[in-house]
Scaffold this active site. Sequence first.
Site, short mmCIF file in Angstrom:
data_model
loop_
_atom_site.label_atom_id
_atom_site.label_comp_id
_atom_site.label_asym_id
_atom_site.label_seq_id
_atom_site.Cartn_x
_atom_site.Cartn_y
_atom_site.Cartn_z
CB CYS A 2 -0.86 0.02 1.24
SG CYS A 2 -1.75 -1.52 1.52
NE ARG A 27 4.48 1.37 -2.37
CZ ARG A 27 5.39 0.87 -1.56
NH1 ARG A 27 6.66 1.07 -1.81
NH2 ARG A 27 5.03 0.18 -0.50
CD1 TRP A 74 -1.61 -4.58 -4.63
CD2 TRP A 74 -0.87 -6.00 -3.08
NE1 TRP A 74 -1.24 -5.73 -5.26
CE2 TRP A 74 -0.78 -6.62 -4.35
CE3 TRP A 74 -0.45 -6.71 -1.97
CZ2 TRP A 74 -0.32 -7.91 -4.53
CZ3 TRP A 74 0.02 -7.99 -2.14
CH2 TRP A 74 0.09 -8.58 -3.42
CG ASN A 98 1.19 1.52 3.77
OD1 ASN A 98 0.04 1.72 3.41
ND2 ASN A 98 2.25 2.01 3.13
N GLY A 99 0.67 -2.21 6.24
CA GLY A 99 1.15 -3.26 7.15
C GLY A 99 0.03 -4.21 7.52
CD GLU A 483 13.46 -19.37 -9.46
OE1 GLU A 483 12.84 -20.07 -10.26
OE2 GLU A 483 13.23 -18.16 -9.31
CE LYS A 487 13.89 -15.58 -11.64
NZ LYS A 487 12.77 -16.17 -10.96
CD GLU A 490 12.52 -14.83 -15.47
OE1 GLU A 490 12.58 -15.10 -14.26
OE2 GLU A 490 11.44 -14.66 -16.07
CG HIS A 506 22.60 -40.36 -15.95
ND1 HIS A 506 22.86 -41.71 -16.13
CD2 HIS A 506 22.66 -40.15 -14.61
CE1 HIS A 506 23.04 -42.29 -14.96
NE2 HIS A 506 22.92 -41.36 -14.02
CE LYS A 605 5.69 -10.21 -11.38
NZ LYS A 605 6.88 -11.02 -11.05
O1 M6R Z 1 1.96 -15.70 -11.29
P1 M6R Z 1 2.51 -17.10 -11.32
O2 M6R Z 1 3.32 -17.43 -10.13
O3 M6R Z 1 1.44 -18.14 -11.54
O4 M6R Z 1 3.47 -17.13 -12.57
C1 M6R Z 1 4.08 -18.31 -13.00
C2 M6R Z 1 5.23 -18.02 -13.94
O5 M6R Z 1 4.78 -17.36 -15.08
C3 M6R Z 1 6.31 -17.16 -13.26
O6 M6R Z 1 6.74 -17.74 -12.07
C4 M6R Z 1 7.53 -16.97 -14.19
O7 M6R Z 1 8.16 -18.19 -14.39
C5 M6R Z 1 8.47 -15.93 -13.57
N1 M6R Z 1 8.45 -14.73 -14.33
C6 M6R Z 1 9.88 -16.38 -13.51
O8 M6R Z 1 10.68 -15.41 -12.90
#
Ligand code: M6R
Length: 610
Positions: A2, A27, A74, A98-99, A483, A487, A490, A506, A605
């Site tokens: 928020c 935000r 939020w 907020n909080g 992960e 990261k 992407e 393997h 996103k």
């Molecule tokens: O909103 P979600 O967690 O369901 O999204 C899933 C994926 O699209 C998301 O985690 C994506 O892999 C990330 N951008 C990776 O950093």
Amino acid sequence: MCGIVGYVGDRPCADILVDGLKRLEYRGYDSAGIAVVNEGVLDKRRAEGKLANLVSLLSDDPVDGPTGIGHTRWATHGRPAERNAHPHRKGSIAVVHNGIIENHLAIKSELSDQGHVFKSETDTEVIAHLVWKHREAGHALAEAVRMSVLRLEGAYSIVVLDADTPNTLVAARLASPLVLGVADGEGFVASDIPAILAHTREMAFIDDGVMAIVTPEGSTLRRIEDDAPVELKTQTVTWSPAMAEKGGHKHFMLKEICEQPDAISNTIRGRISLERSTVELPELDAVADALSDVSHFYIVACGTSWHAGMVGRYLFEELAKVSPHVELASEFRYRRAPIDKKTLVLAVSQSGETADTLAAIKDARGRGATVLSICNVIEASIPRASHATLYTHAGPEISVASTKAFTTQVAALHLLALHMGATRGAIDEATLSADLDALVRVPAILESMIGDDTPYMEFARAWHEATSMLFLGRGNLFPLALEGALKLKEISYIHAEGYAAGEMKHGPIALVEETVPSVFLNPRDDHFGKVRSNLQEVKARGGPVLTVYTEGHEDATRLTDFAIPIPEVPHRVLPLICAIPMQLLAYHMADFKGTDVDQPRNLAKSVTVE
Ligand code: M6R
């Protein structure tokens, strides 16, 4: 998260407040509102959705005056709706907050017994009622606020307005940021610098446990605990507006990495009792039977959330003695996996809007499964399609690359596994208490790990032009290898593969050569020796190696070209700790390459299409 803005002075402030809220739009929020006092009359306007809705409401039905507060909400308690939007009002009092107030239910019930009637589902409204009650008892505004916040447990930054105390705002803070803006004949208060940067660069940052009395003539600070005066120290903020939005960081991703200690605190806040050694998740009461008696258990998710689900599998197996199938939602939805009335499907999603995850749970629910979700966005589609939801309370994540959403999902999964272990009688008290203790220590440990970028910069300087990399780990760090690779690819566009280190021989070992660096997650745990052998295999073939190792375990660094230390922690919280090097490594590689870190090409996103 928020946003808060407040003004006292001699100008009509509705536009100042709305403009301040606009500067906090980045935000994320789902409703907005302002309250102003003009000649002793308090009025408020609030609207669900975007600020444009509030602006249009104000143009149809204006309010204005020289003292006011504004808020973008939020949702955390109560769905996004006008009645839950701030400011909340009781009599002459209006409050923005907020909080999270952990003990709001207890306060609400006590006040209800005294005849108070509440109009919202929020935790915030109790603050307005408490302050009003103390004002009615004859206390001055500042004292009424002080007495009220002494009752609050949790985290807050609040600003209070009273129609009967002209030209004054009272603000208070505990574990949620609050800044004062100092100007000639005017006073500003905000949760974040950008909200007031257009008006002043002279700012004072309020510390935890301190309250501020803000008037046009200047502001004074008092300690909440004993009302002792606190010195007001101002400083000149030189940030540009864009820098201010990112909290002084170059990118939202870095800001969000740094926010993880707070975000994880918010996930576990109010849900753990160390004294009683319990996890308290009343939001799961509706699915209590499904948690204790499960025939099939599926975790469905996409991308980073799927990796969190994979970490979850280790937690559920060890703590609840149940072994979930961790499924990619885009595959699961088209499979005919067995589902019956005792099937539990757990959806993990930051946004709560991912199309494949949503479709998978709708199908499973239609076939009789109980659906539980872990989500960051209140009342998003996935929570609405679930029987119950455990919210992560990470605050909005702006960067496309998920960071704090991931670690808060892992923390929520840990809480859920402990809860399920207790419900099923599968966990002993010593394990439960040790894990709770480990979890509450995580935020401080993460805090200590964030700040020294040297090892990441060194690696990025040497390897940002690499075209391919490998990430390797075993046990509960295998998902972290996945992960780390996701990261990196992407945001830096460097091809990366995550593998279980034992799988190297393997196939992937064929990729090893002098130009392909491998990142090994090899802290001192049960897998150390095995991972070290895999590392030796890579070194023997001329592959450069970066090792994430346990601080003080120098033996682990003998064969490596680059080393990143992490503190020693119990093995079940290792994934939370190892997330930081994976995120910072990807971030610095991308930053060195000069890619668009926050909005990488081809990605969105929230993936609301198949
Ligand atoms: O909103 P979600 O967690 O369901 O999204 C899933 C994926 O699209 C998301 O985690 C994506 O892999 C990330 N951008 C990776 O950093």
